[in-house]
Write a protein that holds these residues in place. Structure first.
Motif, short mmCIF file in Angstrom:
data_model
loop_
_atom_site.label_atom_id
_atom_site.label_comp_id
_atom_site.label_asym_id
_atom_site.label_seq_id
_atom_site.Cartn_x
_atom_site.Cartn_y
_atom_site.Cartn_z
N LEU A 158 7.07 5.64 -10.81
CA LEU A 158 6.14 6.23 -10.24
C LEU A 158 5.07 6.38 -11.53
O LEU A 158 3.79 6.44 -11.25
CB LEU A 158 6.55 7.67 -9.87
CG LEU A 158 7.15 7.71 -8.33
CD1 LEU A 158 8.26 8.78 -8.33
CD2 LEU A 158 6.29 7.41 -7.34
N ALA A 197 4.95 2.37 -7.99
CA ALA A 197 5.72 2.92 -6.54
C ALA A 197 4.80 4.25 -6.44
O ALA A 197 4.01 4.84 -7.24
CB ALA A 197 7.02 3.45 -6.68
N ASP A 198 4.88 4.62 -5.31
CA ASP A 198 4.03 6.02 -4.78
C ASP A 198 4.80 7.06 -4.36
O ASP A 198 4.20 8.32 -4.66
CB ASP A 198 3.09 5.37 -3.52
CG ASP A 198 2.36 4.18 -3.77
OD1 ASP A 198 1.58 4.15 -4.59
OD2 ASP A 198 2.66 3.03 -3.14
N HIS A 199 5.95 6.78 -3.80
CA HIS A 199 6.62 8.10 -3.46
C HIS A 199 8.26 7.83 -3.52
O HIS A 199 8.50 6.70 -3.57
CB HIS A 199 6.38 8.11 -1.75
CG HIS A 199 5.21 8.24 -1.34
ND1 HIS A 199 4.28 9.29 -1.35
CD2 HIS A 199 4.11 7.40 -0.80
CE1 HIS A 199 2.94 8.98 -0.90
NE2 HIS A 199 2.97 7.95 -0.45
N GLY A 219 2.81 3.33 -12.40
CA GLY A 219 2.24 2.76 -11.04
C GLY A 219 2.66 1.94 -10.07
O GLY A 219 1.96 0.98 -9.59
N SER A 267 0.66 -1.26 -0.09
CA SER A 267 0.10 0.02 0.04
C SER A 267 0.92 1.30 0.03
O SER A 267 0.37 2.28 -0.40
CB SER A 267 -0.95 0.06 1.28
OG SER A 267 -0.14 -0.27 2.48
N VAL A 268 2.16 1.10 0.52
CA VAL A 268 3.05 2.24 0.40
C VAL A 268 4.40 1.85 -0.22
O VAL A 268 5.25 1.20 0.38
CB VAL A 268 3.37 2.92 1.70
CG1 VAL A 268 4.14 4.15 1.99
CG2 VAL A 268 1.90 3.35 2.45
N ARG A 269 4.42 2.32 -1.57
CA ARG A 269 5.59 1.88 -2.07
C ARG A 269 6.79 2.92 -2.32
O ARG A 269 6.43 3.99 -2.91
CB ARG A 269 5.44 1.15 -3.40
CG ARG A 269 4.38 0.24 -3.31
CD ARG A 269 3.55 -0.27 -4.32
NE ARG A 269 2.81 0.78 -4.85
CZ ARG A 269 2.30 0.81 -6.17
NH1 ARG A 269 2.30 -0.17 -6.84
NH2 ARG A 269 1.66 2.11 -6.53
#
Length: 372
Positions: free
Chosen positions: A189, A194-196, A192, A136-138
């Protein structure tokens, strides 16, 4: 799957290869085979699964964090040498059992009821994507190199890779799946995966802060603007070429494109397994229609099991990883020789041997991976 050859002295037992600890509100998973680029084996998958079982039911653990030991990366994939030997000398039972538990773990990570923070620093390939990009957080850094390079070893993206890549904008996922190209933080990123973005120098403080700060606060304190996405400037030819219905037409369009990068990409594809290319394209197109991760993992399990009895997986690992002569002798040797029937065989139902995740898409909460 991807992976690396794992000879040499490495921690052998699951307790040494996966280090578990809790600090404050965080349960930590550390993949601990740095000399093997933290490649996953069956015992490691089982240990991670059991840790998630315990922590999901432990109110003191509010967040799960996965990292890799050493400086080179989170995880280079599955233990490919073991799969190679099983396909060449065995009956494939061990590899199928490994994938069964690995894919259940991938689904479980995606459905984890608590924040699952994946620190995707350094090399993240194949199975490494499976234990990180479903979280949920990558987090990615300037050192991140993310890839699903399976077609180069005669295999097909798995661990939910075809699900993730099918969701990428336009035809970026098709490009990454067929070429096996590795991408940096900006492109991860964009696609899609990774997130940050965090500078690698900020990781120790970020991970430490998670012990007593909510995940969004810790991310906000340390995240920085990501570097540019290199693939963004190539979207025009990527989308135009990879929207074709066949690998042959994709290559024809790449060779006819004005951009030199497109022509270079065509040469990469022509060096990969013809069978793997066609099965990968079919897998991606079908993944878009299937919808859920569980349904796609069921499909990937059929494809992976079929690959065990096809010649290209053993030959690809030999040429790329074991002998390293970089001259695989694919069979069939050309795209024209790979028939529709050849491709369809990879999607044949397995009967009682089906993975069965889509039969109970909420059923990833139990300890699916058994015992060591």
């Amino acid at each position: 799957m991807s992976g690396t050859e794992t000879s040499g002295s490495e921690p052998g037992g699951a307790e040494e290869s996966v280090l578990l600890r809790t600090e404050g509100r965080v349960g930590h998973i550390v993949l601990n085979r740095p000399r093997a680029l933290n490649a996953l084996n069956h015992a490691m998958v089982r240990r991670i699964d059991r840790a998630l079982t315990a922590w999901e039911h432990d109110p003191a653990v509010e967040t799960v964090v996965i990292t890799g030991a050493g400086e080179r990366g989170l995880c280079a994939g599955g233990d490919i040498r073991v799969v190679h030997d099983d396909a060449r000398d065995g009956d494939g039972t061990a590899s199928a059992a490994f994938w069964r538990d690995e894919y259940h773990l991938n689904a479980r990570i995606a459905r984890c009821p608590k924040p699952y923070v994946a620190v995707m620093d350094g090399i993240v390939m194949g199975g490494g994507v499976g234990v990180s990009a479903h979280g949920s957080v990558r987090i990615v850094t300037e050192r991140s190199r993310v890839a699903m390079p399976e077609t180069g070893i005669g295999f097909v993206p798995d661990v939910g890779g075809t699900y993730l890549l099918a969701l990428a904008p336009g035809e970026l996922g098709t490009h990454l799946a067929l070429t096996g190209a590795s991408i940096g933080a900006g492109d991860a990123l964009l696609c899609g995966l990774a997130d940050h973005y965090l500078p690698s120098s900020a990781l120790p403080r970020f991970v430490s802060d998670l012990a007593d700060r909510p995940v969004p606060e810790a991310v906000a304190a340390h995240a920085r603007p990501a570097p540019p996405a290199e693939l963004a400037d190539q979207r025009e030819w990527i989308d135009a070429c990879y929207s074709a219905d066949t690998v042959e037409e994709i290559i024809r369009r790449l060779l006819a494109a004005d951009d030199p990068a497109a022509k270079e990409t065509a040469e990469i594809l022509l060096g990969n397994s013809p069978t793997a290319l066609k099965v990968t394209l079919a897998s991606l197109r079908r993944a878009r229609r299937l919808g859920s991760l569980e349904q796609v993992l069921d499909q990937e399990y059929r494809v992976s099991c079929a690959a065990l009895s096809a010649p290209d997986l053993v030959e690809g690992v030999r040429a790329r990883i074991i002998d390293k002569d970089r001259e695989p002798r694919w069979s069939p040797a050309t795209l024209a020789e790979v028939t529709d029937a050849d491709v369809e065989r990879f999607f044949s139902p397995l009967g009682e041997r089906e993975l069965g995740l889509s039969d109970d898409e909420s059923g990833t909460g139990g300890d699916t991976a058994g015992q060591d």
